[in-house]
Design a protein around this motif. Structure first.
Motif, PDB file in Angstrom:
ATOM      1  N   LYS A   1       0.828  -1.207   0.000  1.00  0.00           N
ATOM      2  CA  LYS A   1       0.000   0.000   0.000  1.00  0.00           C
ATOM      3  C   LYS A   1       0.865   1.262   0.000  1.00  0.00           C
ATOM      4  O   LYS A   1       0.503   2.278  -0.597  1.00  0.00           O
ATOM      5  N   LEU A   2       2.014   1.183   0.655  1.00  0.00           N
ATOM      6  CA  LEU A   2       2.931   2.321   0.686  1.00  0.00           C
ATOM      7  C   LEU A   2       3.613   2.512  -0.664  1.00  0.00           C
ATOM      8  O   LEU A   2       4.067   3.609  -0.974  1.00  0.00           O
TER       9      LEU A   2
ATOM     10  N   GLN B   1       1.796   7.498   1.291  1.00  0.00           N
ATOM     11  CA  GLN B   1       1.321   6.615   0.231  1.00  0.00           C
ATOM     12  C   GLN B   1       1.062   7.398  -1.051  1.00  0.00           C
ATOM     13  O   GLN B   1       1.449   6.971  -2.143  1.00  0.00           O
TER      14      GLN B   1
ATOM     15  N   ASP C   1      -1.169   8.258   5.048  1.00  0.00           N
ATOM     16  CA  ASP C   1      -1.884   8.465   3.790  1.00  0.00           C
ATOM     17  C   ASP C   1      -1.107   9.413   2.880  1.00  0.00           C
ATOM     18  O   ASP C   1      -1.024   9.194   1.666  1.00  0.00           O
TER      19      ASP C   1
END
Length: 720
Positions: A202-203, A565, A562
């Motif tokens: 996800k990163l 990311q 967030d």
């Protein structure tokens, strides 16, 4: 059961203990030994069940073959030879020695004076001779079966331009993660568990760089202080995985980890320590190399061979210039690539590996051996380009295909955002790949591994939270670790409930991460920085195998994760930020510039602006390199880095682009939103503003000589 060497003994090219399917071949190097004994042990390693001299010597390799024994056999060596420390020889057959090529290690080393070749406390010091048996306190090797079902696993070999590295520690990453099963925490299997892999994917991470996982020891002096060698930079076994990272007793757990990372599209890079060993100086223990052939394995002082020569700060320096020591290092690297499927290496204190006749040699034997090796030359190779010896700082001095950690990037980016004077020109150099250091000898813009923080030093959160180091827990009266961290606590030392300070810290972290991901080169993120991990101001947590050193995952729900990311995704969506070649500002036939620097009034930076120590804002246009292939699609960007207060900035017309839209802004509540931009805009203080060509630039009639036609192609702009 009796053991004997086979009359059908044959010479195998491999060193170490190699299982043939019907028996095991043992081979070890020693140039100055007079006799080498193989000792076999019970399965638990506690009882010696056989001792026999290796029957064959060819050159300096001693060997023997025993039929009928195989995987699981526990063994060690005793070596006879001169005990003459003044000449560099420290043979002592009373000391059981670990095979340098052991693929698995059993037992826990129990620190005892019997592990030393000399009598501790003797008046003659290390010139004395100790006749106690060290075997009861010593670890042993285990014969391995290399078979493993890789099930089609293949090397990823991702280009450097598409690489985002994440430096992590196996225990630190997994010990407190709320979703990693308790029984897997601190292990290879915990490292490749679904919660960790999900977080990394996800990163947007493409490669994980693991702190040392080769077998290492806990220093005696640390254990006596109730501390532990947490980082792992005291290697004893260059072929064996660290046993404390196993949940069971099988080294195949390491292979399982690599296989799972590969299945997720993540390469695995190992931090390796071939510059020294855990045996320390001449006053250290006799565990392996010292007892096998001290004068061959280690660089000795040119003034007195009694003493080791130390360029590493650990007491000894491995003599990689010796052909058999170099062979061991290369064999080890090939083993991790060929058998364990590793994708690359980060070489600790790599300047030491390039030393010949005690001086760094860029074209030295070690680098040449790797560059010609068909297996090793194709994996990712990263140098830590310094050691503590004379002439050891060599940033930019390594040959292709090595990449290098760039501490200049870390320091200059920290200083710019801290508001130090005279940083604009330095920032310009760093965000364009540090060409002064790396743009030579046909090296590319990906030569620089850009970092904001690493295991050694402040975490990103601590960089904005502490002015001073706080290493008291290390037991050295806070005298260890660097004192110059280019950090700024923003008004309060450590954590605070002051919302203004916390907001300022958050913004500075966003600015530094965004700078990292907007820069040419290869970005490396320290594990935990994306969730606000702090070490309480400890900038040398090498001995903190506890909450200080472990990643604090309480920031998993923080908006900063967030942001990180999205910042990684932004880099991946804009190839102009990750080009192969250095941007030089040269022009092509149509007067297309690939890079241009601008002042707030929209004009080009001139000597006066570059030399203005009070300037805190810099604009840069980035376009496609004139050296890039025509097939490479890249979109233009205009970046504004503002470490000062709010300022007015005139967006320039460049390469036929007259209208821009703001696509990211670290000073905004929603950093990644798109807004139309006027020609003159306000840039928030302490922020980065990013602009892309407005889609209606396609309306250009194409009559101006330097203009390009733009066509909206999905989310991105392409040109014909």
């Amino acid at each position: 059961m009796s053991f004997s060497f086979s009359e059908l003994d044959f010479m195998k090219p491999e060193l170490g203990a190699e299982y043939t399917g019907s028996g095991t071949h043992f081979a070890v190097f020693s140039a100055h030994a007079e006799q080498v004994e193989l000792c076999l042990y019970s399965d638990d390693g506690k009882n010696e069940i056989a001792r026999m001299s290796l029957p064959k010597r060819e050159g300096d390799i001693w060997s023997g073959y025993i039929a009928g024994i195989g995987p699981g056999t526990v063994y060690g060596y005793r070596v006879h030879g001169p005990y003459h420390p003044g000449a560099g020889h420290r043979f002592n057959p009373n000391k059981l020695l670990l095979d340098p090529y052991a693929k698995q290690i059993i037992g826990d080393l129990k620190w005892d004076d019997a592990l030393y070749g000399y009598k501790i406390g003797a008046e003659e010091e290390d010139l004395s001779f100790d006749d106690r048996d060290s075997a009861p306190f010593m670890v042993k090797g285990v014969v391995q079966d290399p078979d493993f079902d890789w099930d089609g696993d293949k090397a990823i070999r991702r280009p450097w331009t598409e690489t985002v590295i994440y430096e992590a520690h196996v225990r630190g990453m997994t010990m407190t993660h709320p979703d990693v099963p308790d029984k897997l925490r601190g292990t290879f299997l915990g490292m490749c568990s679904d919660p960790i892999i999900d977080h990394l994917t996800k990163l947007g991470i493409s490669a994980i760089e693991l702190l040392p996982i080769q077998y290492f020891l806990d220093d005696r002096y640390l254990l006596e202080k109730n501390l532990r060698n947490y980082w792992g930079y005291q290697t004893l076994g260059f072929f064996a995985p660290q046993t404390r990272y196993l949940s069971g007793s099988r080294v195949t757990e390491f292979k399982t980890m690599v296989k799972k990372f590969h299945a997720a599209g993540i390469e695995v890079i190992m931090d390796v320590v071939y510059n020294h060993t855990a045996e320390g100086s001449e006053r250290g223990p006799t565990l392996s190399f010292r007892g096998l052939d001290n004068a061959s394995y280690y660089i000795l002082s040119p003034d007195d061979q009694r003493h080791t020569f130390d360029t590493t700060g650990t007491g000894n320096t491995l003599n990689v210039a010796h052909p058999m020591v170099m062979r061991m290092v290369l064999d080890s690297l090939r083993y991790w690539v060929g058998v364990m499927h590793i994708d690359g290496f980060r070489f600790d204190l790599a300047s030491t590996l390039g030393r010949q006749d005690l001086e760094f040699a860029r074209e030295g034997g070690f680098f040449g051996a790797i560059r010609q090796d068909p297996m090793l030359s194709g994996v990712k190779l990263i140098a830590e380009p310094w050691d503590i010896g004379e002439g050891g700082y060599q940033v930019g001095g390594f040959p292709h295909p090595f990449r290098e950690w760039n501490d200049k990037f870390r320091d200059n980016v920290r200083c710019f955002w801290k508001g130090d004077a005279g940083q604009v020109s330095k920032l310009a150099s760093r965000i364009t790949g540090s060409a002064r250091q790396f743009n030579h000898s046909d090296r590319g813009a990906t030569s620089s591994i850009n970092l904001l923080s690493a295991h050694d030093g402040f975490t990103l959160m601590d960089t904005v939270s502490y002015n001073e180091k706080h290493n008291e827990a290390n037991g050295e009266d806070n005298n260890d670790g660097h004192s110059d961290n280019h950090s700024d606590n923003m008004g309060v030392e450590g954590g605070t409930d002051n919302s203004d300070i916390n907001e300022a810290r958050d913004r500075r972290r966003r600015n530094m991460v965004m700078t990292l991901l907007l820069s040419q080169g290869v970005p490396m993120i320290l594990g935990g920085d994306e969730v606000g991990n702090s070490q309480g101001g400890n900038n040398n947590a090498y001995c903190q195998d506890d909450e200080i050193g472990w990643t604090d995952w309480s920031g998993l729900g923080d908006p900063f994760l967030d942001f990180c990311q999205k910042a990684v995704a932004f880099r991946k969506a804009h190839p102009v930020l990750r080009q192969e070649r250095f941007l030089t500002g040269e022009t092509a036939e149509a007067d297309r510039v690939e890079i241009a620097w601008h002042k707030p009034d929209g004009g080009f930076m001139d000597d006066g602006a570059w030399d203005d120590g009070e300037l805190r804002v810099l604009g840069v246009y980035l376009g496609k390199s004139i050296h890039a292939a025509d097939s490479e699609t890249m979109d233009d960007l205009f970046l504004i880095f503002n470490a000062g207060g709010d300022c007015e900035f005139t967006l320039p017309a460049v390469n036929g682009i007259e209208h821009w839209q703001r696509v990211a802004d670290t000073g905004a509540q929603q950093p990644f939103t798109t807004h139309e931009a006027e020609s003159s805009i306000t840039v928030y203080g302490a922020s980065i503003a990013i602009f892309a060509p407005r889609s209606d630039e396609a309306k250009d009639d194409g009559k101006a000589s330097g203009r390009r036609r733009w066509f909206h192609f999905g989310r991105h702009l392409k040109r014909k």
